[in-house]
Design a protein around this motif. Structure first.
Motif, PDB file in Angstrom:
ATOM      1  N   ILE A 198       0.842  -1.207   0.000  1.00  0.00           N
ATOM      2  CA  ILE A 198       0.000   0.000   0.000  1.00  0.00           C
ATOM      3  C   ILE A 198       0.873   1.252   0.000  1.00  0.00           C
ATOM      4  CG2 ILE A 198      -1.570   1.371   1.437  1.00  0.00           C
ATOM      5  CD1 ILE A 198      -2.904  -1.255   2.275  1.00  0.00           C
ATOM      6  N   GLU A 199       1.863   1.268   0.851  1.00  0.00           N
ATOM      7  CA  GLU A 199       2.749   2.441   0.937  1.00  0.00           C
ATOM      8  C   GLU A 199       3.568   2.610  -0.336  1.00  0.00           C
ATOM      9  OE1 GLU A 199       3.519   2.931   5.704  1.00  0.00           O
ATOM     10  OE2 GLU A 199       4.748   1.456   4.615  1.00  0.00           O
ATOM     11  N   SER A 200       4.008   1.501  -0.930  1.00  0.00           N
ATOM     12  CA  SER A 200       4.791   1.605  -2.162  1.00  0.00           C
ATOM     13  C   SER A 200       3.966   2.147  -3.321  1.00  0.00           C
ATOM     14  CB  SER A 200       5.369   0.234  -2.538  1.00  0.00           C
ATOM     15  OG  SER A 200       4.356  -0.641  -3.027  1.00  0.00           O
ATOM     16  N   LEU A 201       2.631   1.974  -3.263  1.00  0.00           N
ATOM     17  CA  LEU A 201       1.730   2.485  -4.307  1.00  0.00           C
ATOM     18  C   LEU A 201       1.219   3.895  -4.006  1.00  0.00           C
ATOM     19  CD1 LEU A 201      -0.342  -0.762  -5.005  1.00  0.00           C
ATOM     20  CD2 LEU A 201       1.370   0.282  -6.502  1.00  0.00           C
ATOM     21  N   GLY A 202       1.765   4.512  -2.962  1.00  0.00           N
ATOM     22  CA  GLY A 202       1.389   5.888  -2.636  1.00  0.00           C
ATOM     23  C   GLY A 202       0.253   6.024  -1.662  1.00  0.00           C
ATOM     24  N   GLY A 203      -0.155   4.921  -1.053  1.00  0.00           N
ATOM     25  CA  GLY A 203      -1.236   4.995  -0.082  1.00  0.00           C
ATOM     26  C   GLY A 203      -0.761   5.523   1.265  1.00  0.00           C
ATOM     27  N   GLU A 204      -1.659   6.136   1.978  1.00  0.00           N
ATOM     28  CA  GLU A 204      -1.386   6.618   3.339  1.00  0.00           C
ATOM     29  C   GLU A 204      -2.151   5.746   4.316  1.00  0.00           C
ATOM     30  OE1 GLU A 204      -1.902  10.582   6.201  1.00  0.00           O
ATOM     31  OE2 GLU A 204      -2.467  10.672   4.073  1.00  0.00           O
ATOM     32  N   ILE A 205      -1.432   5.094   5.202  1.00  0.00           N
ATOM     33  CA  ILE A 205      -2.055   4.200   6.179  1.00  0.00           C
ATOM     34  C   ILE A 205      -2.464   5.004   7.409  1.00  0.00           C
ATOM     35  CG2 ILE A 205      -1.704   2.217   7.688  1.00  0.00           C
ATOM     36  CD1 ILE A 205       0.174   1.072   5.576  1.00  0.00           C
ATOM     37  N   HIS A 206      -3.734   4.885   7.790  1.00  0.00           N
ATOM     38  CA  HIS A 206      -4.278   5.635   8.922  1.00  0.00           C
ATOM     39  C   HIS A 206      -4.484   4.751  10.148  1.00  0.00           C
ATOM     40  CE1 HIS A 206      -5.152   9.036   6.200  1.00  0.00           C
ATOM     41  NE2 HIS A 206      -5.501   8.096   5.336  1.00  0.00           N
ATOM     42  N   ILE A 207      -4.789   3.487   9.918  1.00  0.00           N
ATOM     43  CA  ILE A 207      -5.051   2.555  11.016  1.00  0.00           C
ATOM     44  C   ILE A 207      -4.367   1.231  10.688  1.00  0.00           C
ATOM     45  CG2 ILE A 207      -6.841   1.234  12.234  1.00  0.00           C
ATOM     46  CD1 ILE A 207      -8.788   3.514  11.607  1.00  0.00           C
ATOM     47  N   GLN A 208      -3.741   0.630  11.699  1.00  0.00           N
ATOM     48  CA  GLN A 208      -3.117  -0.676  11.521  1.00  0.00           C
ATOM     49  C   GLN A 208      -3.683  -1.727  12.477  1.00  0.00           C
ATOM     50  OE1 GLN A 208       0.929   1.157  11.767  1.00  0.00           O
ATOM     51  NE2 GLN A 208       1.383  -0.206  10.044  1.00  0.00           N
ATOM     52  N   ALA A 209      -4.271  -1.263  13.567  1.00  0.00           N
ATOM     53  CA  ALA A 209      -4.864  -2.202  14.523  1.00  0.00           C
ATOM     54  C   ALA A 209      -5.890  -1.469  15.364  1.00  0.00           C
ATOM     55  CB  ALA A 209      -3.781  -2.808  15.416  1.00  0.00           C
ATOM     56  N   VAL A 210      -6.924  -2.204  15.787  1.00  0.00           N
ATOM     57  CA  VAL A 210      -8.010  -1.639  16.591  1.00  0.00           C
ATOM     58  C   VAL A 210      -8.203  -2.532  17.816  1.00  0.00           C
ATOM     59  CG1 VAL A 210     -10.430  -0.931  16.636  1.00  0.00           C
ATOM     60  CG2 VAL A 210      -9.120  -0.712  14.525  1.00  0.00           C
ATOM     61  N   ALA A 211      -8.439  -1.904  18.968  1.00  0.00           N
ATOM     62  CA  ALA A 211      -8.621  -2.656  20.214  1.00  0.00           C
ATOM     63  C   ALA A 211     -10.022  -3.249  20.273  1.00  0.00           C
ATOM     64  CB  ALA A 211      -8.368  -1.752  21.421  1.00  0.00           C
ATOM     65  N   MET A 212     -10.245  -4.276  19.439  1.00  0.00           N
ATOM     66  CA  MET A 212     -11.534  -4.941  19.400  1.00  0.00           C
ATOM     67  C   MET A 212     -11.316  -6.439  19.239  1.00  0.00           C
ATOM     68  SD  MET A 212     -12.819  -3.814  15.574  1.00  0.00           S
ATOM     69  CE  MET A 212     -14.395  -4.667  15.706  1.00  0.00           C
ATOM     70  N   LYS A 213     -12.303  -7.209  19.641  1.00  0.00           N
ATOM     71  CA  LYS A 213     -12.241  -8.655  19.555  1.00  0.00           C
ATOM     72  C   LYS A 213     -13.618  -9.191  19.162  1.00  0.00           C
ATOM     73  CE  LYS A 213     -11.173 -12.742  22.352  1.00  0.00           C
ATOM     74  NZ  LYS A 213     -10.797 -13.246  23.694  1.00  0.00           N
ATOM     75  N   PRO A 214     -13.704  -9.887  18.023  1.00  0.00           N
ATOM     76  CA  PRO A 214     -12.639 -10.147  17.054  1.00  0.00           C
ATOM     77  C   PRO A 214     -12.402  -8.940  16.146  1.00  0.00           C
ATOM     78  CG  PRO A 214     -14.685 -11.136  16.322  1.00  0.00           C
ATOM     79  CD  PRO A 214     -14.974 -10.555  17.665  1.00  0.00           C
ATOM     80  N   GLY A 215     -11.252  -8.943  15.441  1.00  0.00           N
ATOM     81  CA  GLY A 215     -11.024  -7.892  14.460  1.00  0.00           C
ATOM     82  C   GLY A 215      -9.853  -6.985  14.717  1.00  0.00           C
ATOM     83  N   LYS A 216      -8.941  -7.334  15.588  1.00  0.00           N
ATOM     84  CA  LYS A 216      -7.813  -6.457  15.933  1.00  0.00           C
ATOM     85  C   LYS A 216      -6.966  -6.051  14.727  1.00  0.00           C
ATOM     86  CE  LYS A 216      -3.552  -6.466  18.665  1.00  0.00           C
ATOM     87  NZ  LYS A 216      -2.714  -7.253  19.593  1.00  0.00           N
ATOM     88  N   PRO A 217      -6.523  -6.991  13.865  1.00  0.00           N
ATOM     89  CA  PRO A 217      -5.674  -6.579  12.741  1.00  0.00           C
ATOM     90  C   PRO A 217      -6.488  -5.961  11.605  1.00  0.00           C
ATOM     91  CG  PRO A 217      -5.973  -8.942  12.685  1.00  0.00           C
ATOM     92  CD  PRO A 217      -6.697  -8.448  13.916  1.00  0.00           C
ATOM     93  N   LEU A 218      -6.672  -4.656  11.656  1.00  0.00           N
ATOM     94  CA  LEU A 218      -7.459  -3.940  10.646  1.00  0.00           C
ATOM     95  C   LEU A 218      -6.622  -2.809  10.069  1.00  0.00           C
ATOM     96  CD1 LEU A 218     -10.186  -3.254   9.192  1.00  0.00           C
ATOM     97  CD2 LEU A 218     -10.672  -1.758  11.152  1.00  0.00           C
TER      98      LEU A 218
END
Length: 409
Positions: free
Chosen positions: A268-288
């Motif tokens: 994503i970063e190599s294609l020019g994307g800007e990452i805003h979130i990498q993980a969320v304190a939730m269960k299930p679903g942390k790696p977002l």
């Protein structure tokens, strides 16, 4: 790692609705079902179109019948019968009445309708056996529901049967709607196979792509299914580049944790994307993973576990798609309070979601947790889920019968 509320604020602030000038199309009324109105609609018709009767009975002048009673009925000459769809030919004079039916046009000079149950007909005359309670009783006046030229429906509403009925009645046979949002979907992982292939040891059927496509279509967007992408950087880069060039929203599942074969974020970063979130304190679903690109495409890297993918979709992606699609109200996640039929436990470290069914019992919402293991890899018991019970951070126990916050899905 962001809290769920922080992640929600970031995601919803990143996205803007489709443009009302550039991202619209005109469709006929029969094709407008479930589409979102892009421009306000008005009509050149008043509703009702003319003064008409709300009752089967007799059109009269109030001054002629205001003293009528069972003991002293008022006798009036019947000068005309007026069915619905007929243009009256008579002007009602003193001592006269017209037989009229529901929806029929009121004759000139008549200002009140006496329901037929309060009358008795004798040849060409009618006896009024009870006075109306007020002048203009049972008369629907022109434009009392809607005045021509004013706004009939606002932009940003989803058109269903009731709205389409209104548009048809207003003779609006074509309407401007937002185009359907394009949502690219692909799954990552060498272990994945399509449902039609025989399973080899260690392989997993890709259910995520089918589930996400169905959910995307269900909320009115167009899914672009890109298939299974192997855990190879070149293949992933090609898939992501294609997706961000052809869609408004991109959904990938898998490849967003910290494993040796999780390449999504670096690509994503190599294609020019800007990452805003990498993980969320939730269960299930942390790696977002949530990212944006300069062409306004928003990218969601969802977890690979089937239930985690669905929960993060319902919590973040579904409202995002609704907002971008142009829905003015009701795109936000909807929560209700419900009484839980089962004890709900959590370690309190992350916002925890339990899937199950919401029921309305004697006017009270009740939540029934799905039977079996509440495990992010257990897809089987998520069938027929219509709600997620939520235990906030710090909540470790909600006992049976107590109130719990529930997300409608």
């Amino acid at each position: 790692m962001f809290s769920v509320k922080e992640a929600e604020a970031i995601v919803f602030n990143l996205v803007q609705p489709l443009d009302r000038q550039r991202d619209t199309e005109v469709v006929d009324l029969l094709s407008a079902n479930s589409r979102i109105l892009a421009s306000p609609v008005s009509s050149q018709l008043d509703f009702p179109h003319w003064d008409n009767s709300a009752m089967d009975g007799y059109a009269v002048r109030y001054t002629d019948v205001q003293q009528a009673s069972q003991e002293q009925p008022v006798s009036l000459e019947i000068v005309e019968d007026i069915p619905a769809g007929y243009q009256p030919q008579s002007t009602i004079q003193q001592g006269q009445a017209a037989r009229i039916f529901t929806g029929a046009v009121m004759p000139t000079s008549a200002d009140t309708v006496v329901m037929q149950e309060r009358t008795r007909r004798e040849d060409n005359r009618v006896l009024i056996l009870a006075a109306p309670t007020k002048p203009q009783e049972f008369v629907r006046h022109r434009a009392c529901y809607y005045k021509a030229g004013t706004q009939l429906l606002p932009a940003g509403v989803r058109l269903h049967g009731t709205e389409i009925a209104v548009l048809a009645a207003a003779q609006c046979t074509q309407v401007s709607v937002f185009r359907r949002l394009r949502v690219a979907i692909f799954s990552t992982g060498d272990e994945l196979v399509t449902p039609d292939k025989p399973l080899q040891p260690g392989q997993i059927v890709d259910s995520n792509q089918y589930a996400l496509a169905a959910l995307v279509k269900q909320i009115g967007a167009e899914p672009l299914m890109l298939g299974i992408v192997p855990d190879k950087p070149d293949a992933l880069e090609e898939a992501i580049a294609h997706a961000i060039s052809n869609a408004d929203v991109v959904l990938s599942s898998g490849g967003v944790s910290v494993g040796d074969y999780d390449y999504v974020e670096r690509i994503i970063e190599s294609l020019g994307g800007e990452i805003h979130i990498q993980a969320v304190a939730m269960k299930p679903g942390k790696p977002l993973t949530v990212a944006t690109f300069t062409n306004q495409v928003i990218y969601f890297g969802l977890p690979g576990n089937p239930v985690s993918a669905l929960v993060t979709f319902w919590r973040f992606v579904q409202p995002t798609i609704k907002k971008i699609s142009g829905l003015a109200e009701g795109w936000q996640p909807k929560f209700v309070k419900a009484r839980t039929r089962h004890q709900l436990r959590s370690d309190g470290k992350r916002e925890t979601y339990f899937w199950g069914q919401l029921h309305l019992t004697d006017g009270v919402y009740e939540f029934q947790v799905a039977g079996g293991s509440q495990n992010s890899g257990n897809l089987i018991n998520i069938a027929q889920t219509n709600a997620l019970a939520v235990l906030l951070v710090g909540q470790t126990l909600i006992s049976q019968g107590e109130e719990v916050q529930v997300l409608l899905v």
